[in-house]
Write a protein that holds these residues in place. Structure first.
Motif, mmCIF file in Angstrom:
data_model
loop_
_atom_site.group_PDB
_atom_site.id
_atom_site.type_symbol
_atom_site.label_atom_id
_atom_site.label_comp_id
_atom_site.label_asym_id
_atom_site.label_seq_id
_atom_site.Cartn_x
_atom_site.Cartn_y
_atom_site.Cartn_z
ATOM 1 N N ALA A 12 0.853 -1.196 0.000
ATOM 2 C CA ALA A 12 0.000 0.000 0.000
ATOM 3 C C ALA A 12 0.883 1.238 0.000
ATOM 4 O O ALA A 12 1.996 1.224 0.530
ATOM 5 C CB ALA A 12 -0.924 0.012 1.213
ATOM 6 N N ASP A 17 -4.442 4.345 2.378
ATOM 7 C CA ASP A 17 -4.655 3.591 1.139
ATOM 8 C C ASP A 17 -4.996 2.142 1.453
ATOM 9 O O ASP A 17 -5.901 1.559 0.858
ATOM 10 C CB ASP A 17 -3.402 3.665 0.268
ATOM 11 N N ARG A 21 -8.602 0.353 0.614
ATOM 12 C CA ARG A 21 -8.633 -0.790 -0.286
ATOM 13 C C ARG A 21 -9.235 -2.018 0.386
ATOM 14 O O ARG A 21 -9.926 -2.815 -0.251
ATOM 15 C CB ARG A 21 -7.235 -1.088 -0.821
ATOM 16 N N ARG A 211 -6.450 7.157 -6.963
ATOM 17 C CA ARG A 211 -6.614 7.385 -5.529
ATOM 18 C C ARG A 211 -5.333 7.040 -4.779
ATOM 19 O O ARG A 211 -4.883 7.796 -3.911
ATOM 20 C CB ARG A 211 -7.767 6.544 -4.992
ATOM 21 N N SER A 212 -4.714 5.902 -5.105
ATOM 22 C CA SER A 212 -3.491 5.486 -4.419
ATOM 23 C C SER A 212 -2.365 6.487 -4.633
ATOM 24 O O SER A 212 -1.595 6.777 -3.711
ATOM 25 C CB SER A 212 -3.063 4.095 -4.913
ATOM 26 N N LEU A 215 -2.667 9.423 -2.387
ATOM 27 C CA LEU A 215 -2.437 9.141 -0.975
ATOM 28 C C LEU A 215 -0.980 8.832 -0.648
ATOM 29 O O LEU A 215 -0.664 8.523 0.500
ATOM 30 C CB LEU A 215 -3.316 7.953 -0.524
#
Length: 221
Positions: A12, A17, A21, A211-212, A215
């Motif tokens: 991650a 994150d 997830r 999104r990842s 972050l």
């Protein structure tokens, strides 16, 4: 060393994150079970894998639940030549989808007619494709059947919808030859699930990757 070979590492970009997830994974698996319950309540046919399980059950006299588990084990054995590795999603798939489907069946009574059942089945099919994309894109490893799909996509280079349609069609044929029940919904599932997953999966994956990246902690650059 063996565990690293068999199991996927959990990676991650940040703690947030990872949490998001995992939540995506759990929601995807829950919705997958809900989708199975909706399609079953639709009453116009069962999915190809259920045709196979019921066909084998009729031939052997073993219970449907036991056959379903044995089929899942057999599918996992097919992962070996594809060099697919187990993940958190693989394990949770086996634990959460069944109870979610049972809960849906408990809450949702049988439908009174095909005019209600057919739209319910279609809703379940679309929801299943969305849920599949959701939990696969969480990147914790696919379930047994979806892992077979993603492994074949990686090895062959074919499009997702082609591989999924090939798998579902093959399972449907074997199940039918073994005496499993086939309905209109079964054909709709075999023909529709591949293209639907092929539409949902890349879009959900792309959103997840964006999104990842957002972050990633600033000090990691």
């Amino acid at each position: 060393m063996l565990l690293r070979t068999v199991f996927l590492p959990v990676v991650a970009s940040s703690r947030r994150d990872l949490v998001e997830r995992i939540l995506q994974l759990l929601v995807g698996l829950f919705l997958y079970g809900v989708a199975l319950g909706l399609m079953l309540r639709g009453g116009i046919g069962v999915a190809p894998w259920d045709v196979l399980s019921l066909g084998i059950s009729g031939q052997t006299g073993l219970g449907y639940g036991l056959i379903t588990n044995l089929v899942a084990v057999a599918v996992l054995l097919l992962w070996i030549p594809l060099r697919q590795r187990l993940g958190l999603g693989t394990v949770l798939n086996a634990l959460l989808v069944g109870p979610s489907a049972d809960l849906t069946l408990w809450l949702l009574p049988p439908v009174p007619s095909v005019w209600v059942g057919a739209p319910l089945f279609v809703l379940g099919l679309v929801l299943l494709a969305f849920a599949t994309g959701l939990y696969i894109a969480a990147s914790f490893g696919p379930g047994p059947r979806d892992g077979l799909m993603t492994g074949l996509v990686r090895v062959t280079g074919w499009k997702v919808w082609i591989v999924r349609t090939f798998i579902e069609g093959s399972v449907l044929l074997v199940g039918f030859l073994l005496g499993g029940p086939v309905g209109v919904g079964t054909v709709l599932f075999a023909l529709g699930v591949g293209p639907l997953i092929g539409w949902f999966l890349p879009r959900i994956t792309r959103l997840g990757e964006q999104r990842s990246r957002r972050l990633v902690p600033a000090d990691s650059y």
